[in-house]
Design a protein around this motif. Structure first.
Motif, mmCIF file in Angstrom:
data_model
loop_
_atom_site.group_PDB
_atom_site.id
_atom_site.type_symbol
_atom_site.label_atom_id
_atom_site.label_comp_id
_atom_site.label_asym_id
_atom_site.label_seq_id
_atom_site.Cartn_x
_atom_site.Cartn_y
_atom_site.Cartn_z
ATOM 1 N N TYR B 194 0.824 -1.201 0.000
ATOM 2 C CA TYR B 194 0.000 0.000 0.000
ATOM 3 C C TYR B 194 0.865 1.262 0.000
ATOM 4 N N GLY B 195 2.172 1.085 -0.207
ATOM 5 C CA GLY B 195 3.043 2.241 -0.344
ATOM 6 C C GLY B 195 3.582 2.820 0.950
ATOM 7 N N VAL B 196 3.378 2.126 2.086
ATOM 8 C CA VAL B 196 3.920 2.621 3.356
ATOM 9 C C VAL B 196 5.441 2.457 3.350
ATOM 10 N N GLN B 197 6.163 3.454 3.880
ATOM 11 C CA GLN B 197 7.627 3.431 3.842
ATOM 12 C C GLN B 197 8.266 3.528 5.224
ATOM 13 N N ASP B 198 7.451 3.550 6.276
ATOM 14 C CA ASP B 198 7.973 3.823 7.609
ATOM 15 C C ASP B 198 8.323 2.525 8.353
ATOM 16 N N PRO B 199 9.629 2.245 8.523
ATOM 17 C CA PRO B 199 9.997 0.991 9.187
ATOM 18 C C PRO B 199 9.702 1.003 10.691
ATOM 19 N N PHE B 200 9.234 2.122 11.212
ATOM 20 C CA PHE B 200 8.808 2.165 12.607
ATOM 21 C C PHE B 200 7.291 1.983 12.725
ATOM 22 N N ASN B 201 6.653 1.661 11.599
ATOM 23 C CA ASN B 201 5.213 1.425 11.654
ATOM 24 C C ASN B 201 4.861 0.184 10.840
ATOM 25 N N MET B 202 5.402 -0.928 11.284
ATOM 26 C CA MET B 202 5.228 -2.193 10.578
ATOM 27 C C MET B 202 3.772 -2.641 10.563
ATOM 28 N N GLY B 203 3.042 -2.299 11.615
ATOM 29 C CA GLY B 203 1.638 -2.710 11.689
ATOM 30 C C GLY B 203 0.851 -2.209 10.487
ATOM 31 N N ALA B 204 1.073 -0.937 10.132
ATOM 32 C CA ALA B 204 0.376 -0.357 8.985
ATOM 33 C C ALA B 204 0.823 -1.013 7.682
ATOM 34 N N CYS B 205 2.105 -1.389 7.601
ATOM 35 C CA CYS B 205 2.597 -2.069 6.392
ATOM 36 C C CYS B 205 1.914 -3.412 6.207
ATOM 37 N N MET B 206 1.748 -4.138 7.317
ATOM 38 C CA MET B 206 1.352 -5.541 7.217
ATOM 39 C C MET B 206 -0.154 -5.773 7.240
ATOM 40 N N ILE B 232 -5.875 -15.286 14.458
ATOM 41 C CA ILE B 232 -4.710 -14.779 15.185
ATOM 42 C C ILE B 232 -3.642 -14.284 14.230
ATOM 43 N N THR B 233 -3.415 -12.999 14.205
ATOM 44 C CA THR B 233 -2.350 -12.449 13.365
ATOM 45 C C THR B 233 -1.017 -12.475 14.116
ATOM 46 N N GLY B 234 0.064 -12.235 13.355
ATOM 47 C CA GLY B 234 1.396 -12.365 13.921
ATOM 48 C C GLY B 234 1.804 -11.200 14.782
ATOM 49 N N ASP B 235 2.078 -10.058 14.136
ATOM 50 C CA ASP B 235 2.631 -8.956 14.911
ATOM 51 C C ASP B 235 2.186 -7.617 14.337
ATOM 52 N N LEU B 236 0.880 -7.471 14.183
ATOM 53 C CA LEU B 236 0.344 -6.188 13.722
ATOM 54 C C LEU B 236 0.427 -5.139 14.812
ATOM 55 N N GLY B 237 0.321 -5.568 16.055
ATOM 56 C CA GLY B 237 0.307 -4.609 17.152
ATOM 57 C C GLY B 237 -0.995 -3.823 17.167
ATOM 58 N N ALA B 238 -1.064 -2.895 18.096
ATOM 59 C CA ALA B 238 -2.301 -2.138 18.314
ATOM 60 C C ALA B 238 -2.650 -1.272 17.102
ATOM 61 N N VAL B 239 -1.639 -0.691 16.471
ATOM 62 C CA VAL B 239 -1.880 0.191 15.332
ATOM 63 C C VAL B 239 -2.383 -0.602 14.128
ATOM 64 N N VAL B 304 -8.636 -22.656 15.179
ATOM 65 C CA VAL B 304 -7.951 -21.355 15.131
ATOM 66 C C VAL B 304 -7.395 -21.119 13.728
ATOM 67 N N LEU B 305 -7.457 -19.883 13.264
ATOM 68 C CA LEU B 305 -6.749 -19.509 12.033
ATOM 69 C C LEU B 305 -5.538 -18.672 12.451
ATOM 70 N N PHE B 306 -4.359 -19.237 12.204
ATOM 71 C CA PHE B 306 -3.089 -18.634 12.640
ATOM 72 C C PHE B 306 -2.465 -17.959 11.420
ATOM 73 N N VAL B 307 -2.272 -16.640 11.498
ATOM 74 C CA VAL B 307 -1.882 -15.861 10.314
ATOM 75 C C VAL B 307 -0.664 -14.976 10.588
ATOM 76 N N PRO B 308 0.545 -15.560 10.602
ATOM 77 C CA PRO B 308 1.736 -14.731 10.789
ATOM 78 C C PRO B 308 1.908 -13.737 9.632
ATOM 79 N N THR B 309 2.384 -12.560 9.972
ATOM 80 C CA THR B 309 2.471 -11.447 9.024
ATOM 81 C C THR B 309 3.924 -10.983 8.897
ATOM 82 N N GLY B 310 4.332 -10.641 7.678
ATOM 83 C CA GLY B 310 5.724 -10.233 7.478
ATOM 84 C C GLY B 310 5.867 -9.000 6.620
ATOM 85 N N ALA B 311 6.818 -8.136 6.969
ATOM 86 C CA ALA B 311 7.128 -6.935 6.192
ATOM 87 C C ALA B 311 8.429 -7.193 5.442
#
Lengths: 340, 340
Positions: B194-206, B232-239, B304-311
């Motif tokens: 989606y064009g996100v470039q901020d490596p401090f905001n991985m949640g938005a990327c993933m 269950i997602t991997g590591d989206l975090g709160a954002v 359970v649906l286990f869905v790890p996410t990667g940037a």
């Protein structure tokens, strides 16, 4: 259905077939002895992009698209893609496959990656998990030098044991039904580490892994070396080849008559000043597509053991003074034509 | 035997079972809410080694050895290993698996790697290519900060959208016969950008990748969100979680009641100052081993649906100002206990 063979191998009861294949190379690859057999030669090392890494991704995309077109398929028909490259975090593969929107798993085996993608791709098709799978790999001279050695702008001298990273990508479509060449079996390699630390002598790093996998493959498949028209390593180069012969010879195996190394075929090392030969994921991939598969298709060869080799180092591990562990994976390829 | 489901998924006719599993975490992971459920906590961030990367390899080795021991197996019994991590050229995996001498294929899916190793491992076992396969993953806070952001010595400030890379490794032994939890199916993700470039905001990327894979998984398996106890997602975090809810909501899918994110479970973010949550390959791996599988084994959860996410970024792609493409892979896990 148990399809395990020996200790480390799989023997497919219903072999997987290579439906189509393609490769794209750079200028130097085009000028080499196999250039005329390549599907696309891109003279511009940037492939019209802004940097070398994006260029490498375009090679992945181009080779994959040509393979898909040759098979008269659409990218939507490809159920799953396995792709690998040499760069940190596989950015060449990711940015390349992203443009195709094919479901994707990234793999890393350094220059052995063509063995990884073909092997996992073949298992995926054989198990009925995909009716059409893409196995692809890329490398790029400039992106690899920047990643592993020195930026090109430094003009560093290269010792004679050094290899030249091949620019390009190869792509192979796998299915169960059609194709002139089939994957009969695979051998998964173990990581070998003889303590070599010199990133300018990859051949010496990788020869022990190649020897180990070839030995185990012959054991598991219960074959003698001479039952293969060629036993083909990835990118040992001239230095690694001598070591491979010695290591296998110590175990009573002689492959001196039918060994071939992709790294020693892709360039004319005298004319093209490539020292010990070619290397990189694309080395095995381009030679597979432009030389090995054509010879199997024409019937000149019947059976080949294809053994891409990889050195598992990084900038970080090198800077920390660690050794260079290596791995090699074997893929048993055979013509599907009935014998004359 | 065709086992394809829908567009991107596999539905195993004979589900693969998790024979045993283990995880090893660092000091901070041990102090978190799941610490007591972990098999091994290593207080020393160097794990007795000379650098962070070697430490990470020891986590891979330790978790794998514990999983093998719990299954009452020997490492020689493990036919094939799939392992991945975040570092360039997968050095944590290579130097870790090297010590076990198990035939090995490296995979890379950034923080989605646990989804990659479980998925390919399950296909390998189900197809009869291995009777016992190891799926493992690792990450390390210090090696990841050095690889992707800044060396720890710089003392950089971290914004609130930043996640904390989990130190540790998880290891899972797969087989066809025994185990309290089975892998019923998998969905291979496509790369989303989606064009996100901020490596401090991985949640938005993933989040877009997670939304895409969850949507497709539900379609392919013909399931409604509420048929899973947890998605269950991997590591989206709160954002990233908020963005995920919005993206799926736009497609008429509501997972707000049964969504869980591993990154939001592994630390107490208030007490432990981890901002948006945990991340890294080990985040999904440790939560799977210490929380998800125990709840499925006890029968508290059934499906359970286990869905790890990667940037899919690297130092190089970030420095070149490129976007951060992402991917997510889904694994359908279910208890093998008959329902009460």
């Amino acid at each position: 259905m148990n399809q395990m063979a020996g200790k480390q191998s799989v023997l497919f009861q219903n072999p997987v077939k290579i439906l189509s294949h393609a490769c794209a190379g750079g200028k130097k690859e085009g000028e080499g002895p196999l250039g005329k057999k390549m599907d696309l030669i891109v003279e511009d090392p940037m492939f019209g992009q802004e940097n070398w890494e994006e260029s490498e991704s375009q090679f992945v995309k181009a080779a994959s698209e040509i393979a898909i077109r040759k098979a008269k398929k659409k990218k939507e028909d490809v159920r799953i893609a396995y792709c690998g490259d040499l760069l940190g975090q596989l950015i060449a593969s990711s940015f390349g496959i992203k443009q195709l929107q094919i479901p994707f798993y990234g793999v890393y085996g350094a220059c052995s990656s063509m063995g990884v993608t073909l092997s996992i791709g073949a298992m995926t098709v054989n198990g009925g998990f995909a009716d059409l799978a893409l196995a692809a790999c890329s490398s790029h001279f400039a992106s690899a030098e920047k990643e592993f050695r020195f930026p090109l702008g430094y003009g560093s001298q290269r010792p004679y044991s050094a290899t030249w990273t091949v620019t390009g990508a190869g792509a192979f479509l796998l299915n169960q039904d059609k194709g002139a060449v089939e994957i009969k079996g695979i051998t998964t390699g173990k990581i070998k580490d003889y303590g070599v630390q010199d990133p300018f002598n990859m051949g010496a790093c990788m020869a022990p892994a190649a020897a180990d996998t070839i030995y185990q493959s012959l054991e598991d498949f219960q074959k003698k070396p001479e039952e293969f028209d060629r036993i083909i390593t990835g990118d040992l180069g001239a230095v690694g080849q001598r070591l491979l012969f010695t290591l296998l010879g110590d175990n009573g195996i002689d492959i001196t008559k039918n060994h071939m190394d992709c790294g020693m075929k892709i360039y004319d090392s005298e004319e093209q000043d490539t020292h010990a030969g070619g290397s990189g994921c694309a080395c095995s991939a381009l030679v597979l597509s432009s030389l090995i598969l054509p010879k199997l298709t024409s019937g000149e060869w019947t059976r080949v053991l294809f053994v891409p080799t990889g050195a598992l180092l990084s900038q970080v591990s090198s800077n920390e003074g660690r050794t260079i562990p290596s791995i090699a994976h074997a893929v048993w390829l055979e013509t599907t034509k009935p014998k004359k």
